[in-house]
Design a protein around this motif. Structure first.
Motif, PDB file in Angstrom:
ATOM      1  N   GLY A 175       3.741 -24.505 -16.652  1.00  0.00           N
ATOM      2  CA  GLY A 175       4.397 -23.216 -16.913  1.00  0.00           C
ATOM      3  C   GLY A 175       4.256 -22.263 -15.743  1.00  0.00           C
ATOM      4  N   LEU A 176       3.055 -22.204 -15.145  1.00  0.00           N
ATOM      5  CA  LEU A 176       2.854 -21.345 -13.979  1.00  0.00           C
ATOM      6  C   LEU A 176       3.719 -21.803 -12.810  1.00  0.00           C
ATOM      7  N   ALA A 177       3.833 -23.116 -12.646  1.00  0.00           N
ATOM      8  CA  ALA A 177       4.670 -23.638 -11.564  1.00  0.00           C
ATOM      9  C   ALA A 177       6.134 -23.286 -11.790  1.00  0.00           C
ATOM     10  N   GLU A 178       6.572 -23.290 -13.027  1.00  0.00           N
ATOM     11  CA  GLU A 178       7.955 -22.902 -13.321  1.00  0.00           C
ATOM     12  C   GLU A 178       8.181 -21.422 -13.004  1.00  0.00           C
ATOM     13  N   ILE A 179       7.188 -20.564 -13.331  1.00  0.00           N
ATOM     14  CA  ILE A 179       7.302 -19.131 -13.009  1.00  0.00           C
ATOM     15  C   ILE A 179       7.355 -18.930 -11.500  1.00  0.00           C
ATOM     16  N   GLU A 180       6.486 -19.658 -10.782  1.00  0.00           N
ATOM     17  CA  GLU A 180       6.461 -19.545  -9.325  1.00  0.00           C
ATOM     18  C   GLU A 180       7.781 -20.007  -8.722  1.00  0.00           C
ATOM     19  N   LEU A 181       8.368 -21.031  -9.303  1.00  0.00           N
ATOM     20  CA  LEU A 181       9.654 -21.513  -8.810  1.00  0.00           C
ATOM     21  C   LEU A 181      10.741 -20.471  -9.027  1.00  0.00           C
ATOM     22  N   GLU A 182      10.743 -19.855 -10.187  1.00  0.00           N
ATOM     23  CA  GLU A 182      11.749 -18.820 -10.456  1.00  0.00           C
ATOM     24  C   GLU A 182      11.579 -17.639  -9.514  1.00  0.00           C
ATOM     25  N   ARG A 183      10.323 -17.269  -9.234  1.00  0.00           N
ATOM     26  CA  ARG A 183      10.059 -16.173  -8.310  1.00  0.00           C
ATOM     27  C   ARG A 183      10.548 -16.535  -6.906  1.00  0.00           C
ATOM     28  N   ALA A 184      10.323 -17.765  -6.492  1.00  0.00           N
ATOM     29  CA  ALA A 184      10.766 -18.191  -5.165  1.00  0.00           C
ATOM     30  C   ALA A 184      12.285 -18.194  -5.075  1.00  0.00           C
ATOM     31  N   ARG A 185      12.963 -18.562  -6.138  1.00  0.00           N
ATOM     32  CA  ARG A 185      14.426 -18.540  -6.124  1.00  0.00           C
ATOM     33  C   ARG A 185      14.957 -17.115  -5.946  1.00  0.00           C
ATOM     34  N   LYS A 186      14.362 -16.182  -6.680  1.00  0.00           N
ATOM     35  CA  LYS A 186      14.816 -14.788  -6.562  1.00  0.00           C
ATOM     36  C   LYS A 186      14.508 -14.232  -5.173  1.00  0.00           C
ATOM     37  N   ARG A 222      11.104 -24.477  -1.646  1.00  0.00           N
ATOM     38  CA  ARG A 222      10.838 -25.922  -1.622  1.00  0.00           C
ATOM     39  C   ARG A 222       9.403 -26.216  -2.045  1.00  0.00           C
ATOM     40  N   ALA A 223       8.467 -25.396  -1.589  1.00  0.00           N
ATOM     41  CA  ALA A 223       7.069 -25.588  -1.987  1.00  0.00           C
ATOM     42  C   ALA A 223       6.902 -25.395  -3.494  1.00  0.00           C
ATOM     43  N   ALA A 224       7.617 -24.417  -4.042  1.00  0.00           N
ATOM     44  CA  ALA A 224       7.538 -24.181  -5.489  1.00  0.00           C
ATOM     45  C   ALA A 224       8.125 -25.360  -6.263  1.00  0.00           C
ATOM     46  N   GLU A 225       9.205 -25.947  -5.733  1.00  0.00           N
ATOM     47  CA  GLU A 225       9.797 -27.113  -6.390  1.00  0.00           C
ATOM     48  C   GLU A 225       8.830 -28.298  -6.368  1.00  0.00           C
ATOM     49  N   VAL A 226       8.164 -28.479  -5.213  1.00  0.00           N
ATOM     50  CA  VAL A 226       7.169 -29.555  -5.133  1.00  0.00           C
ATOM     51  C   VAL A 226       6.015 -29.286  -6.089  1.00  0.00           C
ATOM     52  N   GLY A 227       5.592 -28.020  -6.135  1.00  0.00           N
ATOM     53  CA  GLY A 227       4.507 -27.672  -7.047  1.00  0.00           C
ATOM     54  C   GLY A 227       4.877 -27.920  -8.497  1.00  0.00           C
ATOM     55  N   LEU A 228       6.125 -27.605  -8.854  1.00  0.00           N
ATOM     56  CA  LEU A 228       6.564 -27.850 -10.229  1.00  0.00           C
ATOM     57  C   LEU A 228       6.623 -29.348 -10.521  1.00  0.00           C
ATOM     58  N   ALA A 229       7.133 -30.138  -9.556  1.00  0.00           N
ATOM     59  CA  ALA A 229       7.186 -31.590  -9.763  1.00  0.00           C
ATOM     60  C   ALA A 229       5.786 -32.159  -9.952  1.00  0.00           C
ATOM     61  N   SER A 230       4.832 -31.659  -9.151  1.00  0.00           N
ATOM     62  CA  SER A 230       3.451 -32.125  -9.296  1.00  0.00           C
ATOM     63  C   SER A 230       2.882 -31.723 -10.648  1.00  0.00           C
ATOM     64  N   ALA A 231       3.185 -30.505 -11.077  1.00  0.00           N
ATOM     65  CA  ALA A 231       2.695 -30.049 -12.381  1.00  0.00           C
ATOM     66  C   ALA A 231       3.306 -30.866 -13.512  1.00  0.00           C
ATOM     67  N   GLU A 232       4.595 -31.179 -13.377  1.00  0.00           N
ATOM     68  CA  GLU A 232       5.239 -32.007 -14.404  1.00  0.00           C
ATOM     69  C   GLU A 232       4.618 -33.405 -14.453  1.00  0.00           C
ATOM     70  N   ALA A 233       4.286 -33.958 -13.265  1.00  0.00           N
ATOM     71  CA  ALA A 233       3.645 -35.276 -13.226  1.00  0.00           C
ATOM     72  C   ALA A 233       2.281 -35.228 -13.907  1.00  0.00           C
ATOM     73  N   ARG A 234       1.529 -34.131 -13.644  1.00  0.00           N
ATOM     74  CA  ARG A 234       0.225 -34.001 -14.303  1.00  0.00           C
ATOM     75  C   ARG A 234       0.389 -33.882 -15.814  1.00  0.00           C
ATOM     76  N   THR A 235       1.439 -33.213 -16.231  1.00  0.00           N
ATOM     77  CA  THR A 235       1.686 -33.093 -17.676  1.00  0.00           C
ATOM     78  C   THR A 235       2.013 -34.452 -18.286  1.00  0.00           C
ATOM     79  N   ARG A 236       2.866 -35.212 -17.585  1.00  0.00           N
ATOM     80  CA  ARG A 236       3.200 -36.547 -18.103  1.00  0.00           C
ATOM     81  C   ARG A 236       1.961 -37.438 -18.153  1.00  0.00           C
ATOM     82  N   ALA A 237       1.117 -37.360 -17.114  1.00  0.00           N
ATOM     83  CA  ALA A 237      -0.109 -38.158 -17.116  1.00  0.00           C
ATOM     84  C   ALA A 237      -1.020 -37.742 -18.265  1.00  0.00           C
ATOM     85  N   ALA A 238      -1.099 -36.443 -18.513  1.00  0.00           N
ATOM     86  CA  ALA A 238      -1.933 -35.966 -19.617  1.00  0.00           C
ATOM     87  C   ALA A 238      -1.367 -36.418 -20.956  1.00  0.00           C
ATOM     88  N   GLU A 239      -0.040 -36.390 -21.079  1.00  0.00           N
ATOM     89  CA  GLU A 239       0.578 -36.865 -22.321  1.00  0.00           C
ATOM     90  C   GLU A 239       0.325 -38.362 -22.520  1.00  0.00           C
TER      91      GLU A 239
END
Length: 424
Positions: free
Chosen positions: A127-138, A191-208
């Motif tokens: 969720g934090l990575a998604e917020i950071e990505l949205e902030r980077a887009r703006k 781009r860094a925020a997108e990578v961070g979100l992808a990494s966070a999503e991977a961690r979420t999938r691994a946790a699931e």
């Protein structure tokens, strides 16, 4: 002295000649005169008329009852056994899905809780990575707007060269360059925020996945019956340790019991799936005779054991409701073919002296007497205790069955009537 010796020798010679004469006369009187040969007449023989018959070609097989559906009961995880089903008894019928063994769930429940917490943490990070990505887009959007504005201002001053000073143009150029750098930095941050979100999503999938695994291990700490069947072994003890994959017992489906039997390799090609079979069980003085059961060939092997030269066939019982005991020995007679008008001769009516089969048939001479006529029959194959004749013998002839050691080609014979042949 010399005369006495000569006299003694003469006396001994006379006595010897007399003894020889007496022996010759006495022996001559006792010599047996051979009797003239006695005519024995035709050899009495037993016979068998050769007729075409309806013949069932059968193959005999011996084997053991085996359950095609038999499961080894084992847990997929290790742990201490907390409880065992009261219904677990040797020979007890268990319905599919019945719980048989349960491990102590504490460690598995803790693993589930830990995995659930890790998933929550991963979801928060995502969720934090998604917020950071949205902030980077703006930020990138604002930087792009500023860059466009600075570029236009610089281009306007360039067009108005006569009205703008060099200082104004230099300031506009510097602002343009700074705006472009800010836009590039914003794009890199995106781009860094997108990578961070992808990494966070991977961690979420691994946790699931870890949570799903923990839940699956908790579920697998319970052993249930995979199908309805009979328990073969005694139950394990509550409180003992169970290793993953270690056998706790066996469960078999009695309806899946078949006879796995062996037949000579040369018979395999004659047996087909669907051939009927009669299954018989041996008896002992302590057991009552069991009635034969009907079966059908359900599988035929394609390979023979190179040592025993025998191959396997599988025979299924037609009545699958009857209770049977796996591991029991049985004999099966498989009917492979129905022949009509076949010419069959018993093995006992053939002479195999010299390694080649010989047969003798009755031949009636013109004077009405009977003699033995030698034949060299050719056989199609063996059937039971005899052979199917391909050539050399014909329907309508009379086969001599006994005594084969007293006859030869052309020997006079006399066929015994049935009642006299039975007495002999």
């Amino acid at each position: 002295m010399h005369k006495r010796a000569v006299s003694t020798i003469a006396i001994l010679v006379i006595l010897g000649l007399g003894a020889l004469a007496w022996f010759a006369l006495g022996a001559g009187e006792n010599v047996a005169v051979p009797a003239p040969p006695r005519e024995l007449g035709p050899v009495p023989v037993r016979t068998l008329p050769l007729t075409g018959r309806d013949l069932a070609v059968e193959v005999e097989a011996h084997g053991t009852l085996v359950a095609r559906r038999e499961a080894v009961l084992a847990l997929e995880v290790s742990g201490r056994i907390e409880r065992v089903a009261d219904a677990w008894r040797v020979g007890a019928r268990i319905e599919a899905g019945t719980e048989l063994v349960a491990l102590d769930p504490k460690l598995f429940e803790l693993a589930v809780a830990s995995a659930a917490a890790a998933r929550s943490e991963a979801e928060t990070g995502q969720g934090l990575a998604e917020i950071e990505l949205e902030r980077a887009r703006k930020s990138l959007e604002r930087a792009e707007e500023a860059r466009v504005l600075r570029v236009r201002e610089f281009e306007r001053l360039v067009e108005l060269r006569d009205f703008a000073t060099d200082s104004q143009r230099d300031q506009a150029l510097g602002a343009k360059i700074a705006a472009e750098e800010d836009a590039e930095a914003a794009a890199a941050a995106l781009r860094a925020a997108e990578v961070g979100l992808a990494s966070a999503e991977a961690r979420t999938r691994a946790a699931e996945a870890a949570l799903a695994r923990a839940r699956e291990e908790l579920a697998r700490s319970h052993l249930t019956a995979p199908f309805t069947g009979l328990l073969v072994d005694r139950p394990p003890s509550a409180g003992s340790m169970a290793a993953a994959g270690a056998s706790l017992g066996r469960l078999l489906d009695p309806a899946s019991i078949v006879l796995v039997a062996r037949v000579p390799a040369w018979e395999l090609s004659r047996i087909d799936v669907g051939n009927p079979a009669r299954i018989e069980f041996p008896t002992t003085p302590e057991t009552a005779p069991a009635a034969p059961e009907d079966g059908v060939v359900s599988a035929v092997g394609v390979r023979a054991d190179p040592l025993t030269r025998r191959g396997e066939i599988e025979i299924a019982f037609r009545d699958t409701t009857k209770r049977r005991v796996a591991g029991r020995f049985a004999r099966a007679v498989v009917r492979t073919e129905e022949l009509s008008g076949a010419l069959w001769v018993p093995r006992s009516a053939l002479d195999f002296t010299g390694g080649e089969a010989r047969a003798f048939v009755l031949r009636t001479e013109p004077d009405g007497t009977s003699v033995a006529e030698e034949r060299r029959p050719v056989f199609a194959r063996s059937v039971g205790e005899g052979f199917l004749v391909e050539s050399g013998l014909s329907v309508g002839e009379t086969l001599i069955t006994h005594p084969l050691d007293r006859i030869a080609d052309g020997v006079a014979v006399r066929a015994l009537p049935p009642e006299e042949a039975a007495e002999r």
